[in-house]
Design an enzyme around this catalytic site. Structure first.
Site, PDB file in Angstrom:
ATOM      1  N   ASN A 289      51.741 130.714  26.092  1.00 50.22           N
ATOM      2  CA  ASN A 289      51.233 131.286  24.847  1.00 50.22           C
ATOM      3  C   ASN A 289      49.739 131.001  24.787  1.00 50.22           C
ATOM      4  O   ASN A 289      49.339 129.868  24.539  1.00 50.22           O
ATOM      5  CB  ASN A 289      51.974 130.643  23.660  1.00 50.22           C
ATOM      6  CG  ASN A 289      51.413 131.088  22.322  1.00 50.22           C
ATOM      7  OD1 ASN A 289      50.578 132.001  22.250  1.00 50.22           O
ATOM      8  ND2 ASN A 289      51.862 130.450  21.248  1.00 50.22           N
TER       9      ASN A 289
ATOM     10  N   LYS B  48      47.649 131.995  22.648  1.00 55.92           N
ATOM     11  CA  LYS B  48      47.144 131.927  21.264  1.00 55.92           C
ATOM     12  C   LYS B  48      45.847 132.739  21.156  1.00 55.92           C
ATOM     13  O   LYS B  48      45.738 133.770  21.801  1.00 55.92           O
ATOM     14  CB  LYS B  48      46.991 130.460  20.832  1.00 55.92           C
ATOM     15  CG  LYS B  48      48.289 129.667  21.070  1.00 55.92           C
ATOM     16  CD  LYS B  48      48.293 128.313  20.430  1.00 55.92           C
ATOM     17  CE  LYS B  48      49.617 127.615  20.722  1.00 55.92           C
ATOM     18  NZ  LYS B  48      49.744 126.324  20.082  1.00 55.92           N
TER      19      LYS B  48
ATOM     20  N   HIS C 238      56.369 131.648  15.374  1.00 55.70           N
ATOM     21  CA  HIS C 238      55.653 130.438  15.814  1.00 55.70           C
ATOM     22  C   HIS C 238      55.224 129.651  14.580  1.00 55.70           C
ATOM     23  O   HIS C 238      54.878 130.242  13.550  1.00 55.70           O
ATOM     24  CB  HIS C 238      54.438 130.839  16.653  1.00 55.70           C
ATOM     25  CG  HIS C 238      53.824 129.679  17.375  1.00 55.70           C
ATOM     26  ND1 HIS C 238      53.037 128.757  16.730  1.00 55.70           N
ATOM     27  CD2 HIS C 238      53.933 129.256  18.654  1.00 55.70           C
ATOM     28  CE1 HIS C 238      52.662 127.824  17.611  1.00 55.70           C
ATOM     29  NE2 HIS C 238      53.205 128.114  18.784  1.00 55.70           N
TER      30      HIS C 238
ATOM     31  N   GLU D 147      52.587 128.235  13.846  1.00 52.87           N
ATOM     32  CA  GLU D 147      51.246 128.567  13.354  1.00 52.87           C
ATOM     33  C   GLU D 147      51.293 129.805  12.449  1.00 52.87           C
ATOM     34  O   GLU D 147      50.500 129.922  11.519  1.00 52.87           O
ATOM     35  CB  GLU D 147      50.289 128.755  14.548  1.00 52.87           C
ATOM     36  CG  GLU D 147      49.977 127.406  15.190  1.00 52.87           C
ATOM     37  CD  GLU D 147      49.618 127.465  16.661  1.00 52.87           C
ATOM     38  OE1 GLU D 147      49.329 128.553  17.184  1.00 52.87           O
ATOM     39  OE2 GLU D 147      49.642 126.387  17.299  1.00 52.87           O
TER      40      GLU D 147
ATOM     41  N   GLU E 212      60.007 123.989  19.178  1.00 52.77           N
ATOM     42  CA  GLU E 212      58.651 123.453  19.217  1.00 52.77           C
ATOM     43  C   GLU E 212      58.433 122.557  17.997  1.00 52.77           C
ATOM     44  O   GLU E 212      58.103 123.069  16.904  1.00 52.77           O
ATOM     45  CB  GLU E 212      57.622 124.593  19.189  1.00 52.77           C
ATOM     46  CG  GLU E 212      57.716 125.548  20.352  1.00 52.77           C
ATOM     47  CD  GLU E 212      56.386 126.250  20.623  1.00 52.77           C
ATOM     48  OE1 GLU E 212      55.924 126.180  21.758  1.00 52.77           O
ATOM     49  OE2 GLU E 212      55.807 126.827  19.688  1.00 52.77           O
TER      50      GLU E 212
ATOM     51  N   GLY F 183      49.911 120.788  20.577  1.00 52.54           N
ATOM     52  CA  GLY F 183      48.484 120.503  20.732  1.00 52.54           C
ATOM     53  C   GLY F 183      48.100 119.064  20.468  1.00 52.54           C
ATOM     54  O   GLY F 183      46.913 118.757  20.377  1.00 52.54           O
TER      55      GLY F 183
ATOM     56  N   SER G 204      52.971 120.327  23.862  1.00 54.27           N
ATOM     57  CA  SER G 204      52.315 119.389  24.775  1.00 54.27           C
ATOM     58  C   SER G 204      53.003 119.281  26.140  1.00 54.27           C
ATOM     59  O   SER G 204      53.043 118.196  26.716  1.00 54.27           O
ATOM     60  CB  SER G 204      52.173 118.009  24.116  1.00 54.27           C
ATOM     61  OG  SER G 204      51.329 118.091  22.983  1.00 54.27           O
TER      62      SER G 204
HETATM   63  P1  13P Z   1      50.635 123.150  23.372  1.00 59.76           P
HETATM   64  O1  13P Z   1      51.309 123.300  24.716  1.00 59.76           O
HETATM   65  O2  13P Z   1      49.143 123.386  23.444  1.00 59.76           O
HETATM   66  O3  13P Z   1      51.027 121.895  22.686  1.00 59.76           O
HETATM   67  O4  13P Z   1      51.168 124.382  22.456  1.00 59.76           O
HETATM   68  C1  13P Z   1      52.522 124.610  22.381  1.00 59.76           C
HETATM   69  C2  13P Z   1      52.742 125.897  21.686  1.00 59.76           C
HETATM   70  O5  13P Z   1      52.487 126.036  20.511  1.00 59.76           O
HETATM   71  C3  13P Z   1      53.283 127.018  22.480  1.00 59.76           C
HETATM   72  O6  13P Z   1      53.685 128.070  21.670  1.00 59.76           O
END
Ligand code: 13P
Length: 246
Positions: A10, A12, A95, A97, A163, A169, A208
């Site tokens: 992803n 983003k 997601h 976010e 997740e 992150g 992560s």
């Molecule tokens: P990270 O791997 O940067 O922690 O992000 C995970 C994520 O949100 C994948 O959709």
């Protein structure tokens, strides 16, 4: 039953046309990885170019979000049909976010997952608890409610990504034991929701995931791959993560 793993990146809100070189490295590396499905979900601006570059390779391309409608007066939105038309094979929906910053409810996520199915895309439905919810002992009940509210009716076109919000992150991950508990819980839930087909629904872990921890995390029972954020932006790291499947 062992499901064929999927490792999806992803990206983003990262990536410009100049990222095409990184994509080419991923495409080249993917050719050598025959035991895992690989996918990159770039920002929408790059999707058609990436899909054209990946055509005929072992790399699939996905979107990061879609609107529930096929078309309409929805300025700035992109439909599942448009993603499909641009060459996508999947779309991430729900997601954290988007749930957090765009106030997406479970019902909205379900509508998007249904739209994905309607357009012929795999829906990668994301669920996961916050740190406070885990500390309160509510992780499973939060995830259960998200699954109940967000999953569409048919299992064929769905993968679930667990997740934990606090792992995204942050460099933090749950223990392998906690991931095993949660993925086992999700697997049982999928089996009761979808029947036998629920055993074949892939459950990805995200949060992560790095080359350093991928082997341990991907070995956990009912972990059928990963949804990778930051580490998917670098071909070398992304391929090293997928490479744990050989
Ligand atoms: P990270 O791997 O940067 O922690 O992000 C995970 C994520 O949100 C994948 O959709």
């Amino acid at each position: 039953m062992t499901n064929r793993p999927l490792v999806a990146g992803n990206w983003k809100m990262h990536g410009l046309k100049a990222s095409a070189g990184e994509l080419q490295k991923i495409i080249a590396g993917a050719q050598k990885l025959s035991h895992v499905d690989l996918m990159v979900c770039p920002p929408a601006t790059l999707l058609a170019d990436f899909a054209a570059a990946a055509r005929g390779s072992r790399l699939a391309i996905g979107g990061q979000d879609c609107h529930a409608l096929a078309a309409g007066a929805c300025t700035g939105d992109i439909s599942a049909e448009m993603l499909k038309d641009a060459g996508a094979q999947a779309v991430i929906v729900g997601h954290s976010e988007r749930r957090q910053h765009h106030n997406e409810t479970d019902a909205a996520v379900r509508a998007k997952a249904l739209a994905a199915g309607r357009a012929g895309l795999l829906a990668i439905v994301c669920v996961g608890e916050t740190r406070a919810q885990r500390d309160a002992g509510d992780a499973c009940s939060v995830v259960r409610a998200q699954l109940d509210g967000s999953l569409p009716g048919g299992a064929a076109d769905v993968a679930v990504a667990y997740e934990p919000v606090w792992a995204i992150g942050s460099g933090l991950t749950p223990t392998a034991h906690d991931i095993a508990d949660m993925h086992g819980f999700i697997r049982r839930h999928l089996a009761s929701y979808y029947g036998e087909a629920g055993r074949g629904t892939r459950i990805l872990y995200g949060g992560s995931v790095k080359p350093e921890n991928a082997k341990e995390l991907m070995a956990v029972e009912h972990v059928d791959g990963a949804l990778v954020g930051g580490a998917s932006l670098k071909a070398e790291e992304f391929l090293a993560i997928a490479g744990v499947y050989g």
